[in-house]
Design an enzyme around this catalytic site. Structure first.
Site, PDB file in Angstrom:
ATOM      1  N   HIS A 287       9.152 -23.987  18.189  1.00  0.00           N
ATOM      2  CA  HIS A 287       8.732 -22.683  17.690  1.00  0.00           C
ATOM      3  C   HIS A 287       8.876 -22.616  16.166  1.00  0.00           C
ATOM      4  O   HIS A 287       9.803 -23.188  15.595  1.00  0.00           O
ATOM      5  CB  HIS A 287       9.573 -21.566  18.326  1.00  0.00           C
ATOM      6  CG  HIS A 287       9.488 -21.552  19.823  1.00  0.00           C
ATOM      7  ND1 HIS A 287      10.418 -22.207  20.617  1.00  0.00           N
ATOM      8  CD2 HIS A 287       8.592 -20.979  20.652  1.00  0.00           C
ATOM      9  CE1 HIS A 287      10.084 -22.027  21.886  1.00  0.00           C
ATOM     10  NE2 HIS A 287       8.990 -21.294  21.938  1.00  0.00           N
TER      11      HIS A 287
ATOM     12  N   ASP B 217      12.935 -28.640  22.068  1.00  0.00           N
ATOM     13  CA  ASP B 217      12.028 -27.988  23.012  1.00  0.00           C
ATOM     14  C   ASP B 217      10.591 -28.487  22.872  1.00  0.00           C
ATOM     15  O   ASP B 217       9.675 -27.932  23.490  1.00  0.00           O
ATOM     16  CB  ASP B 217      12.084 -26.465  22.886  1.00  0.00           C
ATOM     17  CG  ASP B 217      12.129 -25.967  21.462  1.00  0.00           C
ATOM     18  OD1 ASP B 217      12.098 -26.788  20.531  1.00  0.00           O
ATOM     19  OD2 ASP B 217      12.207 -24.742  21.266  1.00  0.00           O
TER      20      ASP B 217
ATOM     21  N   GLU C 277      19.446   3.193  19.827  1.00  0.00           N
ATOM     22  CA  GLU C 277      18.202   2.769  20.449  1.00  0.00           C
ATOM     23  C   GLU C 277      17.102   2.560  19.403  1.00  0.00           C
ATOM     24  O   GLU C 277      16.324   1.603  19.478  1.00  0.00           O
ATOM     25  CB  GLU C 277      17.748   3.796  21.489  1.00  0.00           C
ATOM     26  CG  GLU C 277      16.689   3.277  22.433  1.00  0.00           C
ATOM     27  CD  GLU C 277      16.437   4.243  23.577  1.00  0.00           C
ATOM     28  OE1 GLU C 277      16.289   3.783  24.708  1.00  0.00           O
ATOM     29  OE2 GLU C 277      16.381   5.471  23.325  1.00  0.00           O
TER      30      GLU C 277
ATOM     31  N   HIS D 278      14.992 -18.262  13.771  1.00  0.00           N
ATOM     32  CA  HIS D 278      14.131 -17.076  13.870  1.00  0.00           C
ATOM     33  C   HIS D 278      14.718 -15.862  13.135  1.00  0.00           C
ATOM     34  O   HIS D 278      14.005 -14.884  12.903  1.00  0.00           O
ATOM     35  CB  HIS D 278      13.890 -16.698  15.329  1.00  0.00           C
ATOM     36  CG  HIS D 278      13.064 -17.695  16.080  1.00  0.00           C
ATOM     37  ND1 HIS D 278      11.823 -18.098  15.643  1.00  0.00           N
ATOM     38  CD2 HIS D 278      13.306 -18.370  17.234  1.00  0.00           C
ATOM     39  CE1 HIS D 278      11.332 -18.980  16.503  1.00  0.00           C
ATOM     40  NE2 HIS D 278      12.215 -19.174  17.466  1.00  0.00           N
TER      41      HIS D 278
ATOM     42  N   GLU E 131      12.932 -10.136  23.813  1.00  0.00           N
ATOM     43  CA  GLU E 131      13.480 -11.111  24.744  1.00  0.00           C
ATOM     44  C   GLU E 131      14.946 -11.400  24.460  1.00  0.00           C
ATOM     45  O   GLU E 131      15.647 -11.962  25.309  1.00  0.00           O
ATOM     46  CB  GLU E 131      12.640 -12.389  24.712  1.00  0.00           C
ATOM     47  CG  GLU E 131      13.049 -13.487  23.756  1.00  0.00           C
ATOM     48  CD  GLU E 131      13.115 -13.087  22.285  1.00  0.00           C
ATOM     49  OE1 GLU E 131      12.482 -12.106  21.892  1.00  0.00           O
ATOM     50  OE2 GLU E 131      13.819 -13.762  21.535  1.00  0.00           O
TER      51      GLU E 131
ATOM     52  N   TYR F 242      15.266 -26.270  26.044  1.00  0.00           N
ATOM     53  CA  TYR F 242      15.587 -25.485  27.235  1.00  0.00           C
ATOM     54  C   TYR F 242      15.323 -26.212  28.544  1.00  0.00           C
ATOM     55  O   TYR F 242      15.484 -25.628  29.607  1.00  0.00           O
ATOM     56  CB  TYR F 242      14.834 -24.143  27.164  1.00  0.00           C
ATOM     57  CG  TYR F 242      15.052 -23.501  25.818  1.00  0.00           C
ATOM     58  CD1 TYR F 242      16.297 -22.996  25.463  1.00  0.00           C
ATOM     59  CD2 TYR F 242      14.043 -23.490  24.855  1.00  0.00           C
ATOM     60  CE1 TYR F 242      16.537 -22.476  24.213  1.00  0.00           C
ATOM     61  CE2 TYR F 242      14.266 -22.956  23.601  1.00  0.00           C
ATOM     62  CZ  TYR F 242      15.505 -22.456  23.277  1.00  0.00           C
ATOM     63  OH  TYR F 242      15.742 -21.952  22.031  1.00  0.00           O
TER      64      TYR F 242
END
Length: 329
Positions: free
Chosen positions: A183, A270, A92, A145, A103, A309
Site C-alpha cells: 500500500h 504484503d 465522535e 499511513h 477500518e 497479512y
C-alpha cells in the site's frame, strides 16, 4: 476489530504477526534481539501535530466517558464539501476529524503501543547512526499511513518519518525512505512532500484500485523545495516480481544518484501472492532477491516493519528480505 467488506471482522494487523516474525528470526539465528530505548516525545513532536498527539493520548478515555460499548471508530468525516476549520469537542466528531479511514479503531492500549513502536524505530536508527551496517525494527503498530495529523491503515505514529527526522537532527544530511509495502505510504509522502532532504520512493498497488486510494500516482513528485524528491511506482493488479523488480531497480537507481547518508526501508511484505488484502504476486524467494538488491546500494540501512497479512508466511517473507540483504553485504 476491523470493518472489512461491510462486516466487523478480526483485524488483519494482529499481534500474532510479530510472534511469527520473532520466531523466524530466532530459528535462522539472524542476529541479537534487543529491547528498545525510551526516546520521549520530542522526536514525535517534530513530525506530528501536538493537538493530534493529545487526541491519540485521550481518545479512548473520552470514548469510554460516552459509555460507548464498542471500540472507538470514525463514522463521519469533514468531506470535500466541508471546509472544516473547527475540531469538534465531542469525541465522535473528533475521531472523524483525525481519521483517514474507518477500518482502523482505537482501543485501550493503542496509544501505549504506538509509543512503544516509535521507540523501536528510533532505537534501530540510533544503532545504525552509531555504526551498525543495518538493523531491523520490528514495529507494531505500523506507521506509513499516519500523516502529520491523521491516523488510519492500522497506523497512528509514522515510525519511518520520525526516524528520518531523528537522523536528520543527529547528523544525516540526506535520508532516503524506500517504501516497499503493497500500500502507498501516503502519510510519509505527506510529511516530506515539500522537502529535499528526505527522498521518498514508494512501490505500491495502483491507488485507482486499492487503499489508500487517493494518493500515490506517478504525477505526485513533490512540491516547493521537494519537487523531484517524491517518486511513486503504482502497479496494476496481479503484478508479478518481474514487473515489481523493474520499479525497484528504477527506485534504487534514483536512491544511488541521490547519495543519502541513511536509507530507511518501510518493509511491508504484503506484496506476497497469498496476502488477503493485496493483489501483487511475489513469491517467498523473491523477497530474498530484492533484499540483496537493496544491499547493493552499500548504504547504512534501517528496516522498519510495516504490513504483511498472510500471517503464516509473514515470518518467512520478512526474514528472507533480511537474509538476502545480509548475505549480499
Amino acid at each position: 476489530m476491523e470493518i472489512f467488506g461491510g462486516e466487523i471482522v478480526p483485524p488483519f494487523e494482529c499481534p500474532k504477526r510479530m510472534d511469527i516474525i520473532l520466531d523466524r528470526i530466532k530459528t535462522v539465528e539472524l542476529g541479537p534481539i534487543e529491547p528498545p530505548i525510551e526516546y520521549g516525545m520530542e522526536p514525535v513532536e517534530k513530525i506530528h501535530d501536538k493537538a493530534y498527539l493529545t487526541f491519540l493520548e485521550t481518545c479512548w478515555s473520552e470514548w469510554e466517558k460516552e459509555d460507548f460499548n464498542g471500540e472507538a471508530v470514525a463514522n463521519c468525516w469533514p468531506t470535500r464539501t466541508m471546509n472544516a476549520p473547527h475540531i469538534p469537542r465531542h469525541i465522535e466528531g473528533k475521531i472523524g476529524y483525525y481519521a483517514l479511514a474507518s477500518e482502523t479503531t482505537i482501543t485501550k492500549g493503542t496509544w501505549e503501543a504506538a509509543l512503544a513502536s516509535k521507540n523501536v524505530a528510533l532505537t534501530a536508527t540510533d544503532k545504525v547512526m552509531q555504526g551498525e551496517r543495518a538493523v531491523f525494527a520490528l514495529c507494531r503498530p505500523p506507521g506509513h499511513h499516519a500523516a502529520a495529523d491523521q491516523f488510519g491503515g492500522y497506523c497512528f505514529l509514522n515510525n519511518a518519518a520520525i526516524a528520518a527526522q531523528y537522523a536528520r537532527d543527529n547528523g544525516a544530511k540526506k535520508v532516503a525512505i524506500l517504501d516497499v509495502d503493497f500500500h502507498h505510504g501516503n502519510g510519509t509522502q505527506h510529511i516530506f512532500y515539500d522537502r529535499d532532504d528526505v527522498f521518498f520512493l514508494s512501490l505500491h498497488g495502483d491507488p485507482m484500485d486499492t487503499f489508500p486510494y487517493f494518493l500515490g500516482h506517478t504525477d505526485e513528485t513533490g512540491d516547493k523545495a521537494g519537487i523531484g524528491y517524491t517518486a511513486n511506482y503504482p502497479m496494476p493488479p496481479k503484478s508479478d516480481y518481474k514487473i515489481w523488480k523493474q520499479s525497484l531497480t528504477d527506485a534504487l537507481d534514483k536512491i544511488k544518484a541521490y547519495s543519502p547518508d541513511l536509507l530507511l526501508v518501510s518493509l511491508g511484505v504484503d506484496t506476497f501472492e497469498d496476502d488477503p488484502i493485496s493483489f501483487f504476486k511475489l513469491k517467498s524467494h523473491n523477497f530474498t532477491d530484492y533484499g540483496a538488491l537493496i544491499a547493493d546500494l552499500e548504504l547504512p540501512t534501517v528496516f522498519i516493519m510495516e504490513g504483511g497479512y498472510a500471517v503464516e508466511k509473514v515470518g518467512i517473507n520478512t526474514v528472507n528480505v533480511l537474509n538476502g540483504f545480509e548475505k549480499a553485504c
